[in-house]
Scaffold this active site. Structure first.
Site, PDB file in Angstrom:
ATOM      1  CG  ASP A 122      40.862  54.876  44.667  1.00 26.06           C
ATOM      2  OD1 ASP A 122      39.808  54.375  45.670  1.00 26.06           O
ATOM      3  OD2 ASP A 122      41.535  53.904  44.247  1.00 26.06           O
ATOM      4  CG  ASP A 131      36.613  49.457  43.479  1.00 25.47           C
ATOM      5  OD1 ASP A 131      36.528  48.350  42.890  1.00 25.47           O
ATOM      6  OD2 ASP A 131      37.435  49.716  44.313  1.00 25.47           O
ATOM      7  CD  GLU A 140      34.180  42.591  43.427  1.00 25.44           C
ATOM      8  OE1 GLU A 140      34.679  43.019  42.669  1.00 25.44           O
ATOM      9  OE2 GLU A 140      34.035  42.718  44.870  1.00 25.44           O
ATOM     10  CG  ASP A 180      42.487  45.287  43.019  1.00 24.98           C
ATOM     11  OD1 ASP A 180      42.334  45.867  42.074  1.00 24.98           O
ATOM     12  OD2 ASP A 180      42.118  44.932  44.003  1.00 24.98           O
ATOM     13  CG  HIS A 188      43.883  52.428  39.231  1.00 23.67           C
ATOM     14  ND1 HIS A 188      43.776  53.668  39.834  1.00 23.67           N
ATOM     15  CD2 HIS A 188      43.463  51.391  39.832  1.00 23.67           C
ATOM     16  CE1 HIS A 188      43.261  53.176  40.907  1.00 23.67           C
ATOM     17  NE2 HIS A 188      43.239  52.116  41.009  1.00 23.67           N
TER      18      HIS A 188
END
Length: 799
Positions: free
Chosen positions: A288, A401, A404, A473, A533
């Site tokens: 990450d 990541d 959107e 999430d 995760h």
């Protein structure tokens, strides 16, 4: 040539046009190989037969030229449409799907097989760069789709935003999420794709007036209607329309180490070692955002290793690869003004701009930032160079990541298709374009391996760029787990076969709940991607939990690897047919109520999975479809179909059944990761069912990495068949393909036949008597045979 309507029809038009209320009238039409252009007194309609089960319709009040489509696969061959004039109507399409055009008043309706009316276009409108469409619905028609939502299978009655947006900490209800799609599928086995990536609304009959409506803030009035004879064939035809998912690397089906996040090279090495020490397989570690900065805020966009904490990343990645562990890096499209790359990105004109032409900057959680313009050539070239540089370290997987995008100011602009467009016009295509950019870059930079691209947002057709989505999430709660089956099943129907969850849940939680984790992990083994995760306050990796949790999850992790031949074949079938891995029960059931079920699902053709999704739940009511018997995978107990059973499910046991007549191919031994996979010692389980007269299955084998293995036939596709007449059970094993580097010269197959109640009178292999081992307690018969490419083997049991 332009074909004028008959004088009788024109006269009728003139009469109707003279009435007080104007209705649209057809003036002329023109045809070509695959297109029908209709000129009305309100504009131009272009109908295009994309293939035998799909028609695209474009409307423009002033232009004939259809706009380009981001959704439709460019690999579709030119179709050959037919046009007939019947009963003063034009009928355009193929044998399977037809558009019926009435000249006056002008209307378009769609039929399947020339008989069943699917829907009628009630309105198709484009004005001031906005567009809309309305379609007729029948009473009680079940509507699915719209992308990722947690609403129940039937989305009818909702009015939903078409705008990709993060929903942090979701559980059992969400109307707007990371991956919206302007796509609706009907239980009448047709689908409508509104081919417009702009922000807008999807209204699924919220006013209860039997209307389906699409509205877009920008862009053209374009849609595609697709049909099929069943839900499964409809999904196949949709995927054919928008593009097939490339075969992912075999390692992507293994177990991942992932959390938010690993802070240093030292920590990452310890994590990889812990999996080996605790006897868990491992195929990938996901890094990450701490790989490029010590802090969560202020460093996004650095896109270079923080060498204080990661002093030798290339050596680390090489060591991991030597151990069979792939390295996956996160990247985000946000370049903070405080990041090391800000000046570079500005100089390269790589960022979205404001009205003045300067880079658009704004604040969000991680800092003050700009956004890479993935639509512009300059932005693409800049981002591509970043990925090529990072690929040089040996990175084999990529996590995109916040795509959107998570924050996307409406007053920012992108350079797309040669002109400036506002953010909302292309918002829902941002992840799609990012995935395309990354896919093309990696195929150039790493031509001998398959790209692995994990992103949480995209558009219709993003699967053809290898995008592997996850649900976002999700809360680390039972409610979070309960939503996951619906999300993955719905995504699979919409072409996104690899939709999966953060196993164990991502967000929240102060105290580790071992039962929730175990039940989520059990489910995760039978979702497309096995990736725990979470936020780092509670470990996501099984190896950092107590010995009891490890003992409960380890057998399931190993089962995942034993099932690799079956799982990898599901990937092959998705890449060639479009079939999802997780499938609704209605794929095989004739009960319409099964379409609405999210408590259980099919995993491929063979498995029925019923995850446990409630605390302290120790049994499950499982509905078994008729048409076959069902085997308990763990005990081989046999149940008749067409009933609901109470299945005992202690914490050690995931409710898991196998459909009678199925083949399940497994590895014979446990492996540490997919780098050890050889495919030379396989167990072929056949679940004999007197009700199933004939059965067939495939096993796809290749090197697991070659991006061209399917197109070049660098594989072995093993065909398994079985049939019986009540007196004897016959089977055959054959194969096709050209083979591949590293392929075993011979595969040693152990055939395990379940449901044999007594030792057979005789077993023959290729006509010669052979030995078999009968297990009276398990009711199985086992025998071995050797198989090579392009050989055929027949076996027969006298029952």
């Amino acid at each position: 040539m332009l074909n004028r309507l008959s004088s009788l029809t024109l006269a009728a038009i003139l009469v109707l046009a003279a009435t007080a209320t104007h209705s649209e009238q057809l003036v002329s039409h023109e045809t070509s190989t695959a297109e029908l252009t209709l000129a009305t007194d309100e504009g131009f309609y272009v109908l295009t037969l994309l293939h035998d089960n799909a028609i695209r319709v474009d409307f423009n009040p002033s232009s004939i030229a259809p706009p380009p489509s981001r959704a439709i696969s460019p690999k579709l061959s030119t179709a050959h449409a037919r046009l007939n004039e019947e009963n003063q109507q034009l009928v355009f399409g193929s044998e399977s799907i037809q558009a019926v055009i009435t000249p006056s008043p002008f209307s378009i309706k769609f039929l399947r097989d020339g008989e069943t009316q699917l829907t009628e276009v009630l309105n198709l409108h484009s004005e001031s760069n906005a567009s809309s469409a309305s379609f007729s619905l029948t009473n009680n028609e079940v509507l699915m789709g719209g992308g990722s939502r947690v609403l129940g299978v039937n989305r009818r009655g909702h009015r939903l935003p078409l705008y990709n947006r993060a929903h942090y900490g979701f559980e059992t209800h969400s109307e707007q999420m990371y991956y919206s799609l302007p796509l609706v599928l009907s239980d009448k086995h047709y689908a409508i794709l509104w081919d417009n990536p702009s922000s807008g609304w999807l209204d699924l009959d919220s006013k209860a007036n039997n209307q389906l409506n699409f509205n877009s803030e920008h862009g053209s009035a374009s849609f595609v209607i697709i049909t099929g004879g069943s839900l499964q064939s409809l999904v196949r035809n949709y995927v054919k329309t928008t593009g097939y998912q490339p075969l992912p690397p075999r390692w992507s089906l293994g177990l991942y180490a992932s959390r938010f996040g690993y802070h240093s090279e030292h920590e990452a090495r310890k994590v990889v070692s812990a999996f080996a020490e605790h006897d868990f397989p491992l195929d990938a570690i996901v890094l990450d955002l701490y790989w490029f900065g010590k802090e969560m805020k202020g460093t996004m966009g650095n896109l270079e290793w923080d060498t204080d904490n990661w002093p030798t990343p290339e050596a680390m990645i090489a060591d991991f690869q030597q151990a069979g562990v792939n390295t996956v890096l996160i990247t985000e499209p946000f370049i903070l003004t405080s990041s090391a790359q800000w000046d570079n990105a500005v100089a390269a004109n790589a960022l979205a701009i404001d009205e003045s032409g300067a880079p658009k900057t704004f604040d969000f959680y991680f800092g003050n930032t700009g956004l890479v313009d993935v639509f512009s050539t300059a932005g693409q070239n800049w981002f591509a160079q970043v990925y090529k540089r990072l690929a040089g370290y040996g990175v084999t997987g990529w996590w995109g990541d916040l795509g959107e995008p998570e924050v996307h100011p409406a007053d920012s602009f992108h350079l797309s298709d040669g002109g400036l467009v506002p953010a909302n016009a292309v918002h829902n295509a941002y992840g799609h374009q990012w995935a395309q950019l990354l896919d093309e870059t990696l195929r150039d930079a790493q031509p001998n391996q398959r790209p692995f691209i994990m992103m949480r947002a995209g558009y219709a057709g993003s699967q053809r760029f290898g995008l592997i989505p996850w649900t976002g999430d999700v809360n680390r709660t039972w409610g979070g787990l309960q939503s996951q089956i619906e999300l993955s099943l719905q995504a699979g129907l919409q072409g996104l076969a690899y939709m999966h969850s953060d196993i164990g849940g991502f967000a929240g939680g102060d105290v580790f709940d071992p039962e929730l984790y175990v039940r989520w992990f059990q489910y995760g083994v039978f979702q497309p991607v096995l990736r725990p995760h979470a936020q780092e306050n509670i470990a996501s990796e099984p190896v950092f939990h107590d010995s009891a949790t490890q003992a409960l999850t380890r057998p399931y992790a190993k089962l995942r690897y034993r099932l690799l031949p079956y799982l990898y074949t599901l990937s092959y079938l998705n890449s060639t047919l479009g079939d999802p891995m997780m499938r609704p029960m209605s794929f095989i059931s004739h009960d319409p109520n099964d379409l609405l079920s999210t408590s259980q699902y099919l995993y491929g053709d063979a498995f029925l999975v019923h995850p446990i999704t409630a605390d302290q739940q120790r049994s499950a009511d499982i509905k078994l479809p008729s048409g076959s018997h069902w085997y308990d995978f763990w005990s081989s107990e046999v149940f008749s179909g067409g009933q609901t059973i109470k299945y005992e499910a202690p914490i050690t046991k995931l409710p898991l059944l196998v459909r009678g007549g199925s083949f399940i191919t497994m590895t014979r031994e446990d492996i540490a990761n997919t780098s050890a996979y050889r495919g030379d010692e396989l167990d072929v389980h056949f679940y004999f069912d007197p009700e199933v007269v004939s059965s067939s299955a495939q096993v796809f084998e290749d090197d697991g990495l070659d991006p061209n293995s399917i197109s070049n036939q660098s594989f072995e596709l093993i065909h398994l068949t079985a049939s019986h007449d009540g007196l004897a059970l016959q089977g055959e094993i054959s194969s096709q393909g050209k083979g591949y580097a590293g392929m075993p010269e011979q595969r040693n197959l152990r055939i395990v036949i379940h449901g044999i109640n007594e030792a057979p009178a005789e077993l023959t292999i290729n006509g010669a008597s052979a030995l078999a081992a009968f297990d009276d307690q398990a009711k199985t018969l086992s025998f071995s045979l050797a198989h090579s490419l392009h050989t055929e083997t027949q076996w027969e049991l006298k029952l």
